[in-house]
Design an enzyme around this catalytic site. Structure first.
Site, PDB file in Angstrom:
ATOM      1  N   GLY A  39    -102.386  96.555  -0.591  1.00 39.27           N
ATOM      2  CA  GLY A  39    -103.185  95.344  -0.762  1.00 39.27           C
ATOM      3  C   GLY A  39    -104.420  95.474   0.108  1.00 39.27           C
ATOM      4  O   GLY A  39    -104.335  95.924   1.258  1.00 39.27           O
ATOM      5  N   ASN A 184    -118.796  99.152  -2.395  1.00 35.90           N
ATOM      6  CA  ASN A 184    -119.033 100.556  -2.725  1.00 35.90           C
ATOM      7  C   ASN A 184    -120.183 100.606  -3.726  1.00 35.90           C
ATOM      8  O   ASN A 184    -120.713  99.565  -4.149  1.00 35.90           O
ATOM      9  CB  ASN A 184    -117.766 101.253  -3.226  1.00 35.90           C
ATOM     10  CG  ASN A 184    -117.238 100.687  -4.528  1.00 35.90           C
ATOM     11  OD1 ASN A 184    -117.965 100.125  -5.346  1.00 35.90           O
ATOM     12  ND2 ASN A 184    -115.937 100.849  -4.750  1.00 35.90           N
ATOM     13  N   THR A 214    -120.926 101.858   0.587  1.00 32.87           N
ATOM     14  CA  THR A 214    -120.161 103.090   0.779  1.00 32.87           C
ATOM     15  C   THR A 214    -120.354 103.988  -0.444  1.00 32.87           C
ATOM     16  O   THR A 214    -120.375 103.517  -1.584  1.00 32.87           O
ATOM     17  CB  THR A 214    -118.676 102.804   1.013  1.00 32.87           C
ATOM     18  OG1 THR A 214    -118.134 102.107  -0.113  1.00 32.87           O
ATOM     19  CG2 THR A 214    -118.485 101.955   2.261  1.00 32.87           C
ATOM     20  N   ASP A 247    -110.798 100.661   2.475  1.00 29.85           N
ATOM     21  CA  ASP A 247    -110.228  99.686   3.402  1.00 29.85           C
ATOM     22  C   ASP A 247    -110.109 100.274   4.806  1.00 29.85           C
ATOM     23  O   ASP A 247    -110.303  99.561   5.800  1.00 29.85           O
ATOM     24  CB  ASP A 247    -108.856  99.231   2.905  1.00 29.85           C
ATOM     25  CG  ASP A 247    -108.955  98.502   1.578  1.00 29.85           C
ATOM     26  OD1 ASP A 247    -109.953  97.794   1.355  1.00 29.85           O
ATOM     27  OD2 ASP A 247    -108.026  98.646   0.752  1.00 29.85           O
ATOM     28  N   SER A 286    -101.642 106.296   5.161  1.00 29.99           N
ATOM     29  CA  SER A 286    -102.591 107.375   5.456  1.00 29.99           C
ATOM     30  C   SER A 286    -103.548 107.040   6.591  1.00 29.99           C
ATOM     31  O   SER A 286    -104.317 107.904   7.025  1.00 29.99           O
ATOM     32  CB  SER A 286    -103.411 107.687   4.198  1.00 29.99           C
ATOM     33  OG  SER A 286    -104.353 106.658   3.939  1.00 29.99           O
TER      34      SER A 286
END
Length: 308
Positions: A39, A184, A214, A247, A286
């Site tokens: 999320g 982005n 981004t 994120d 990650s």
């Protein structure tokens, strides 16, 4: 320590890894499947906490096994969940396909996230204690606007990630209460109709004082009113899974800015965090810890040694 509150979504990511994503109507054979807490809101909360901030989460999980796991994961990452509600029904889910190039396609089912339509007095009190409020568009728009307006009234910096890319223009009152907008390049194009990131960033400055666009492997573009945009390159790495990289970037960026780093340095630090994350599978799983970010930021060859 920087204090960050995240008003956002919690989803269980149902992730399938495939050699290539299927075309419409096509069936392909996957090589593995994982359920990973995610999320956009929860991801940014975990990223900021691992990057060194004190973080609290406002949102909702469902009264199901996924909800219990989502809450537990946030707490394990030292995110305060006292104001994370439990709603009847199912938790939000994100159905993710990741190909061998690290690219992804995602379908989100809001579930409990859709029940967060307004702030409570407790939510407002928590926001008042923060240095920054992080917002995205996976909760109902009414509460996103309310959160931004509340933070502005309380003198709390607002950072908005306009994702998923909105089909309609964002409400003027939301943009008026946004300090930093972080789209982005695809979201920037959706908001402005301009495909050139530099032109899109300049257009967005009509509505917000600061913009970071981004650009994936190309890095990011920082724009502020009254100055030329600054391009910040990203480290060259071999991507395994890009899910959650944006994120990770936003969470780390909020920490770096909260610590008073100049914008270009803060962007480079956040891009280091994102570069670490794409070398691992999953979203929240990650995300790097502060010690890893600092080591790679000070010694970029650690990241670039395995680049292609």
């Amino acid at each position: 320590m920087t204090s960050i509150v995240v008003l956002g979504s919690t989803n269980m990511d149902l992730v399938t890894y495939v050699p290539r994503a299927p075309a419409l109507g096509e069936t392909v054979t996957g090589r593995s499947f994982r359920t990973i807490p995610g999320g956009k809101g929860a991801n940014q909360a975990v990223a900021a906490a691992r990057a060194g901030a004190e973080v609290a989460m406002i949102g909702a999980v469902g009264a199901d096994d996924f909800g219990a796991r989502l809450r537990s994961t946030l707490e394990h990452c030292a995110v305060d969940t006292d104001l994370l509600r439990t709603a009847e029904g199912s938790s939000g889910t994100a159905h993710v396909v990741v190909d061998d190039e690290g690219g992804n396609a995602i379908v989100v089912v809001p579930g409990a996230n859709g029940t967060v339509t307004s702030l409570t007095h407790g939510d407002e009190a928590l926001i008042a204690t923060a240095d920054a409020l992080l917002l995205q568009l996976e909760l109902p728009l009414s509460v996103v606007v309310e959160g931004a307006v509340t933070a502005r009234r309380l003198g709390v910096r607002t950072v908005l990630t306009p994702a998923p890319a909105p089909a309609q223009p964002l409400p003027p009152e939301l943009l008026a209460a946004t300090d930093l907008l972080v789209p982005n390049e695809h979201e920037a194009a959706a908001l402005t109709g301009l495909t050139d990131p530099r032109a899109a960033a300049q257009a967005l400055l009509r509505d917000v004082p600061e913009v970071v666009v981004t650009l994936g492997a190309a890095g990011s573009l920082y724009a502020v009113r009254g100055a030329e945009p600054v391009a910040v390159p990203a480290p060259r790495v071999r991507a395994v899974d890009t899910t959650g990289a944006g994120d990770t970037f936003v969470g780390a960026l909020a920490v770096a800015l909260g610590e008073g780093r100049p914008a270009p340095e803060a962007l480079a630090w956040a891009q280091t965090a994102a570069a670490l994350s794409v070398q691992r599978e999953g979203a929240s799983t990650s995300m790097p810890y502060r010690v890893e970010i600092e080591a790679a930021f000070l010694s970029p060859h650690i990241l670039e040694a395995d680049a292609v």
